[in-house]
Design a protein around this motif. Structure first.
Motif, PDB file in Angstrom:
ATOM      1  N   LEU A  39      -4.815   1.880  13.446  1.00 24.19           N
ATOM      2  CA  LEU A  39      -3.939   1.174  14.374  1.00 24.19           C
ATOM      3  C   LEU A  39      -3.946  -0.335  14.161  1.00 24.19           C
ATOM      4  N   SER A  40      -4.959  -0.859  13.500  1.00 23.64           N
ATOM      5  CA  SER A  40      -5.028  -2.307  13.314  1.00 23.64           C
ATOM      6  C   SER A  40      -3.979  -2.814  12.334  1.00 23.64           C
ATOM      7  N   ALA A  41      -3.695  -2.075  11.309  1.00 22.41           N
ATOM      8  CA  ALA A  41      -2.668  -2.466  10.344  1.00 22.41           C
ATOM      9  C   ALA A  41      -2.334  -1.279   9.468  1.00 22.41           C
ATOM     10  N   PRO A  42      -1.140  -0.930   9.258  1.00 16.82           N
ATOM     11  CA  PRO A  42       0.026  -1.548   9.864  1.00 16.82           C
ATOM     12  C   PRO A  42       0.240  -1.049  11.291  1.00 16.82           C
ATOM     13  N   VAL A  43       0.772  -1.905  12.094  1.00 22.41           N
ATOM     14  CA  VAL A  43       1.124  -1.512  13.451  1.00 22.41           C
ATOM     15  C   VAL A  43       2.628  -1.323  13.521  1.00 22.41           C
ATOM     16  N   ASN A  44       3.074  -0.626  14.537  1.00 29.10           N
ATOM     17  CA  ASN A  44       4.497  -0.386  14.746  1.00 29.10           C
ATOM     18  C   ASN A  44       5.148   0.322  13.559  1.00 29.10           C
ATOM     19  N   LEU A  45       4.415   1.242  12.937  1.00 24.74           N
ATOM     20  CA  LEU A  45       4.934   2.026  11.821  1.00 24.74           C
ATOM     21  C   LEU A  45       5.891   3.076  12.361  1.00 24.74           C
TER      22      LEU A  45
ATOM     23  N   PHE B 259      12.584   9.186   4.469  1.00 26.59           N
ATOM     24  CA  PHE B 259      13.143   8.376   3.387  1.00 26.59           C
ATOM     25  C   PHE B 259      12.770   6.907   3.535  1.00 26.59           C
ATOM     26  N   ALA B 260      12.774   6.405   4.758  1.00 26.32           N
ATOM     27  CA  ALA B 260      12.513   4.988   4.999  1.00 26.32           C
ATOM     28  C   ALA B 260      11.611   4.840   6.215  1.00 26.32           C
ATOM     29  N   ILE B 261      10.545   4.070   6.048  1.00 25.18           N
ATOM     30  CA  ILE B 261       9.681   3.736   7.172  1.00 25.18           C
ATOM     31  C   ILE B 261       9.647   2.226   7.294  1.00 25.18           C
ATOM     32  N   ARG B 262       9.279   1.748   8.471  1.00 25.50           N
ATOM     33  CA  ARG B 262       9.137   0.303   8.646  1.00 25.50           C
ATOM     34  C   ARG B 262       7.793   0.050   9.293  1.00 25.50           C
ATOM     35  N   ALA B 263       7.233  -1.100   8.999  1.00 22.85           N
ATOM     36  CA  ALA B 263       5.947  -1.497   9.571  1.00 22.85           C
ATOM     37  C   ALA B 263       5.912  -3.012   9.622  1.00 22.85           C
ATOM     38  N   ASP B 264       4.941  -3.538  10.352  1.00 26.55           N
ATOM     39  CA  ASP B 264       4.880  -4.986  10.492  1.00 26.55           C
ATOM     40  C   ASP B 264       4.442  -5.683   9.205  1.00 26.55           C
ATOM     41  N   ASP B 265       3.372  -5.236   8.548  1.00 33.33           N
ATOM     42  CA  ASP B 265       2.874  -5.943   7.367  1.00 33.33           C
ATOM     43  C   ASP B 265       1.939  -5.048   6.566  1.00 33.33           C
ATOM     44  N   LEU B 266       2.456  -4.435   5.512  1.00 29.11           N
ATOM     45  CA  LEU B 266       1.630  -3.567   4.682  1.00 29.11           C
ATOM     46  C   LEU B 266       0.723  -4.353   3.740  1.00 29.11           C
ATOM     47  N   SER B 267       0.889  -5.655   3.642  1.00 29.16           N
ATOM     48  CA  SER B 267       0.066  -6.442   2.719  1.00 29.16           C
ATOM     49  C   SER B 267      -1.377  -6.571   3.183  1.00 29.16           C
ATOM     50  N   ILE B 268      -1.662  -6.216   4.443  1.00 25.96           N
ATOM     51  CA  ILE B 268      -3.030  -6.387   4.942  1.00 25.96           C
ATOM     52  C   ILE B 268      -3.771  -5.061   5.123  1.00 25.96           C
ATOM     53  N   ILE B 269      -3.182  -3.939   4.658  1.00 28.21           N
ATOM     54  CA  ILE B 269      -3.882  -2.668   4.789  1.00 28.21           C
ATOM     55  C   ILE B 269      -5.002  -2.576   3.754  1.00 28.21           C
ATOM     56  N   ASP B 270      -5.984  -1.726   4.042  1.00 23.76           N
ATOM     57  CA  ASP B 270      -7.101  -1.589   3.109  1.00 23.76           C
ATOM     58  C   ASP B 270      -6.686  -0.713   1.919  1.00 23.76           C
ATOM     59  N   LEU B 271      -7.499  -0.750   0.857  1.00 24.09           N
ATOM     60  CA  LEU B 271      -7.189  -0.038  -0.374  1.00 24.09           C
ATOM     61  C   LEU B 271      -7.072   1.469  -0.152  1.00 24.09           C
ATOM     62  N   GLU B 272      -7.927   2.029   0.687  1.00 24.15           N
ATOM     63  CA  GLU B 272      -7.881   3.474   0.954  1.00 24.15           C
ATOM     64  C   GLU B 272      -6.549   3.865   1.584  1.00 24.15           C
ATOM     65  N   THR B 273      -6.083   3.090   2.550  1.00 24.27           N
ATOM     66  CA  THR B 273      -4.803   3.382   3.202  1.00 24.27           C
ATOM     67  C   THR B 273      -3.656   3.204   2.220  1.00 24.27           C
ATOM     68  N   ALA B 274      -3.690   2.143   1.427  1.00 25.63           N
ATOM     69  CA  ALA B 274      -2.643   1.914   0.427  1.00 25.63           C
ATOM     70  C   ALA B 274      -2.587   3.072  -0.566  1.00 25.63           C
ATOM     71  N   SER B 275      -3.740   3.502  -1.031  1.00 25.03           N
ATOM     72  CA  SER B 275      -3.801   4.624  -1.977  1.00 25.03           C
ATOM     73  C   SER B 275      -3.248   5.896  -1.348  1.00 25.03           C
TER      74      SER B 275
END
Length: 61
Positions: free
Chosen positions: A11-17, A34-50
């Motif tokens: 819940l800390s990042a990304p929020v409002n997904l 097909f399309a999702i939106r979120a506040d800022d994916l640049s601050i998610i951790d590597l595990e979440t990004a993967s």
């Protein structure tokens, strides 16, 4: 099942997904997953990004 249904994001990042599926566009509507939106994916951790990539994320705009 959509991308949103298959992953657990902190819940800390990304929020409002949100899945934009069902939003009207010219000629129909956006397909679920097909399309999702979120506040800022640049601050998610590597595990979440993967996990997002493994679950089908291909492009961030």
């Amino acid at each position: 099942m959509t991308l949103i249904d298959t992953i657990d994001l902190p819940l800390s990042a990304p929020v409002n997904l949100r899945d934009l599926g069902g939003i009207p566009v010219a000629g129909g509507s956006v397909r679920e997953g097909f399309a999702i939106r979120a506040d800022d994916l640049s601050i998610i951790d590597l595990e979440t990004a993967s996990s997002l990539v493994a679950d089908g994320l291909t492009t961030i705009i």
